[in-house]
Design a protein around this motif. Structure first.
Motif, short mmCIF file in Angstrom:
data_model
loop_
_atom_site.label_atom_id
_atom_site.label_comp_id
_atom_site.label_asym_id
_atom_site.label_seq_id
_atom_site.Cartn_x
_atom_site.Cartn_y
_atom_site.Cartn_z
N TYR A 262 62.26 15.70 60.27
CA TYR A 262 62.80 17.04 60.48
C TYR A 262 64.15 17.11 59.77
CZ TYR A 262 59.55 17.12 64.46
OH TYR A 262 58.44 17.06 65.25
N SER A 263 64.34 18.14 58.94
CA SER A 263 65.62 18.28 58.27
C SER A 263 65.84 19.74 57.92
CB SER A 263 65.67 17.41 57.00
OG SER A 263 66.97 17.35 56.48
N LEU A 264 66.96 20.27 58.35
CA LEU A 264 67.34 21.68 58.15
C LEU A 264 66.21 22.58 58.66
CD1 LEU A 264 69.23 21.48 54.73
CD2 LEU A 264 69.99 20.94 57.05
N HIS A 265 65.62 23.41 57.79
CA HIS A 265 64.60 24.35 58.25
C HIS A 265 63.17 23.81 58.12
CE1 HIS A 265 67.17 27.89 58.86
NE2 HIS A 265 67.87 27.47 57.83
N GLY A 266 63.03 22.56 57.69
CA GLY A 266 61.70 22.08 57.39
C GLY A 266 61.29 20.84 58.17
N SER A 267 60.01 20.54 58.06
CA SER A 267 59.50 19.29 58.61
C SER A 267 58.32 18.82 57.79
CB SER A 267 59.08 19.44 60.08
OG SER A 267 57.89 20.21 60.18
N TYR A 268 58.08 17.51 57.86
CA TYR A 268 56.88 16.90 57.32
C TYR A 268 56.33 16.01 58.42
CZ TYR A 268 53.80 13.73 54.85
OH TYR A 268 52.71 12.99 54.47
N ILE A 269 55.05 16.18 58.75
CA ILE A 269 54.46 15.40 59.84
C ILE A 269 53.16 14.79 59.36
CG2 ILE A 269 53.49 15.50 62.18
CD1 ILE A 269 55.48 17.85 62.66
N TYR A 270 53.01 13.49 59.55
CA TYR A 270 51.76 12.80 59.24
C TYR A 270 51.16 12.32 60.55
CZ TYR A 270 48.32 9.44 57.71
OH TYR A 270 47.15 8.74 57.53
N ASN A 271 49.92 12.73 60.82
CA ASN A 271 49.21 12.32 62.04
C ASN A 271 48.25 11.18 61.68
OD1 ASN A 271 47.16 12.17 64.08
ND2 ASN A 271 47.81 14.17 64.83
N ALA A 272 48.50 10.01 62.22
CA ALA A 272 47.69 8.85 61.83
C ALA A 272 46.27 8.92 62.39
CB ALA A 272 48.37 7.56 62.30
N GLU A 273 46.07 9.65 63.48
CA GLU A 273 44.72 9.74 64.08
C GLU A 273 43.81 10.60 63.23
OE1 GLU A 273 46.91 9.76 68.26
OE2 GLU A 273 44.87 10.54 68.43
N THR A 274 44.34 11.74 62.79
CA THR A 274 43.53 12.64 61.96
C THR A 274 43.70 12.36 60.47
OG1 THR A 274 45.32 14.27 61.86
CG2 THR A 274 43.75 14.47 63.69
N GLU A 275 44.67 11.51 60.14
CA GLU A 275 45.01 11.20 58.74
C GLU A 275 45.39 12.47 57.96
OE1 GLU A 275 41.91 8.84 57.01
OE2 GLU A 275 42.21 7.20 58.41
N LYS A 276 45.95 13.40 58.69
CA LYS A 276 46.33 14.67 58.04
C LYS A 276 47.85 14.83 58.06
CE LYS A 276 42.23 17.58 58.62
NZ LYS A 276 41.36 16.53 58.21
N GLU A 277 48.34 15.49 57.03
CA GLU A 277 49.76 15.78 56.98
C GLU A 277 49.98 17.29 57.08
OE1 GLU A 277 50.61 13.98 53.20
OE2 GLU A 277 50.18 15.83 52.13
#
Lengths: 298, 111
Positions: A262-277
């Protein structure tokens, strides 16, 4: 001398950054404290409603609170939380003491006992040694090393990039990063944050791309994703910028848990269970950068 | 007689090496390179570097410590191959170190 007026500010029920609603509540609360202090008031925080403490939101609150207490010593106090687990946690990590409250609970709740709170002014990772002595019993060796590598890189990034606009005194003495770790439900969560300029702004300062593209707030997520998935670095030096991609690669080894920035107005999330970002835009920004790993315990 | 120097990073430097530059913190890659590695390479025929015993290594530390030998000291990868032997019983780091050395470019050409 006129007496300083004390304003009471009620903390939200949940300390989390995961959704726009939680984030809005938490950041409004924190920003309200800062605004009142700047306006000359003292602040009393009421934790009467607070029930759910998630590592990401709680760490950001703790970091901001510590910084505000440095700037306004003795001007922030609180009551004891109504929820006993919340009181135990705030006592355990030292926040209640910083707010002028004595310890009165025994730390008995399992969800509290395995929280750790650390902070630093340099990239000296010796502070993690005791923590990793504990983790070695619960994680495989390659996982321990991989997690350490990510944490080392996160605090190094905080030192090198986050405070590039700070003055000399701040660069030498100010706390640069904060860390929580929590063991719960068979998973280890580790969160590291800084209160610097943030990944998007750090990258924007050094890039020569289209300025219109760069000034749109919802581009923060794209810049974070670029930094994680490639060697895009604020230094433009080919031998640098490997830290964030290595952190993502490490988490991709697991089938549970994940990795979030999480940084400023954005985020990047990787879910290891679904292997989706996924990426998300938030209307209200968080200062600096917060990185979270969640990995399974052995 | 060949002079051999052994450096155990965990025992001679830190169990938790971290950071790239000296300005990052006390156990950075630059510090390790300039204060242990380069003096050993200068005075020894062979430097054995033991990577075991630490919690781990960040990429910034490794790249600066070893890539920095090429970048800052103009030592070629070929020369380092003859002078460095790595002990890495965890098998996590040796390949990465040689990859950083192989990818590093000298900052200035040798005269």
């Amino acid at each position: 001398m006129p007496r300083r007026i004390t304003k009471t500010i009620v903390a939200p029920e949940s300390f989390s950054l995961r959704s726009n609603a939680y984030r809005q509540n938490l950041m409004s609360f924190i920003n309200d404290i800062e605004h009142k202090l700047k306006s000359g008031f003292s602040v009393k925080v009421s934790f009467i409603k607070t029930k759910h403490l998630v590592p990401c939101g709680t760490l950001l609150f703790a970091a901001r609170l510590v910084n505000m207490l440095l700037l306004y010593p003795g001007k922030i106090t609180s009551n004891y939380p109504k929820d006993k687990v919340v009181e135990q946690l705030f006592q355990h990590i030292g926040l209640l003491g910083l707010l002028g409250n004595s310890s009165r609970q025994s730390i008995t709740d399992d969800s509290v006992r395995y929280w750790h709170f650390l902070s630093g002014t340099t990239a000296d990772a010796e502070i993690f040694k005791d923590l990793f002595r504990e983790y070695k019993q619960k994680l495989k060796e390659d996982v321990t090393s991989g997690l350490y590598e990510g944490m080392s890189e996160a605090i190094t990034n905080s030192i090198q990039h986050a405070y590039s606009n700070a003055n000399e005194h701040e660069r030498l003495h100010k706390t640069k990063w904060w860390m929580f770790s929590q063991e719960k439900d068979g998973k280890l969560s580790v969160v590291i944050c800084d209160l610097g300029i943030g990944i998007p702004k750090s990258l924007k300062m050094k890039l020569s791309e289209n300025i219109l593209y760069l000034t749109r707030r919802n581009v923060d997520s794209k810049l974070i994703a670029d930094a994680v998935k490639s060697n895009r670095t604020s230094t433009n030096l080919g031998y640098r910028g490997k830290g964030l991609p290595d952190m993502l690669d490490f988490v991709k080894n697991f089938k549970v848990g994940g990795f979030s920035i999480y940084s400023l107005h954005g985020s990047y999330i990787y879910n290891a269970e679904t292997e989706k970002e996924s990426t998300e835009y938030y209307k209200i920004q968080v200062p600096g950068t917060l990185i979270q790993w969640q990995i399974p315990l052995a | 007689m060949e002079k051999v120097t052994t450096i155990s990073i965990a025992k001679n430097f830190s169990e938790a090496p971290s950071g790239r530059y000296v300005s990052d913190g006390p156990f950075s890659g630059e510090h390790f390179r300039e204060n242990l590695l380069v003096p050993a390479l200068t005075t020894s025929d062979l430097v054995v570097i033991d990577f075991d015993g630490t919690i781990g290594y960040g990429s910034s530390f490794l790249e600066e410590a070893f890539g920095g030998l090429v970048r800052n000291h103009n030592i070629t990868a070929g020369e380092l191959k003859k002078k460095i032997k790595i002990i890495d019983n965890r098998k996590f780091y040796e390949d990465r170190v040689w990859s950083y050395i192989g990818s590093a470019k000298p900052a200035k050409e040798k005269k």
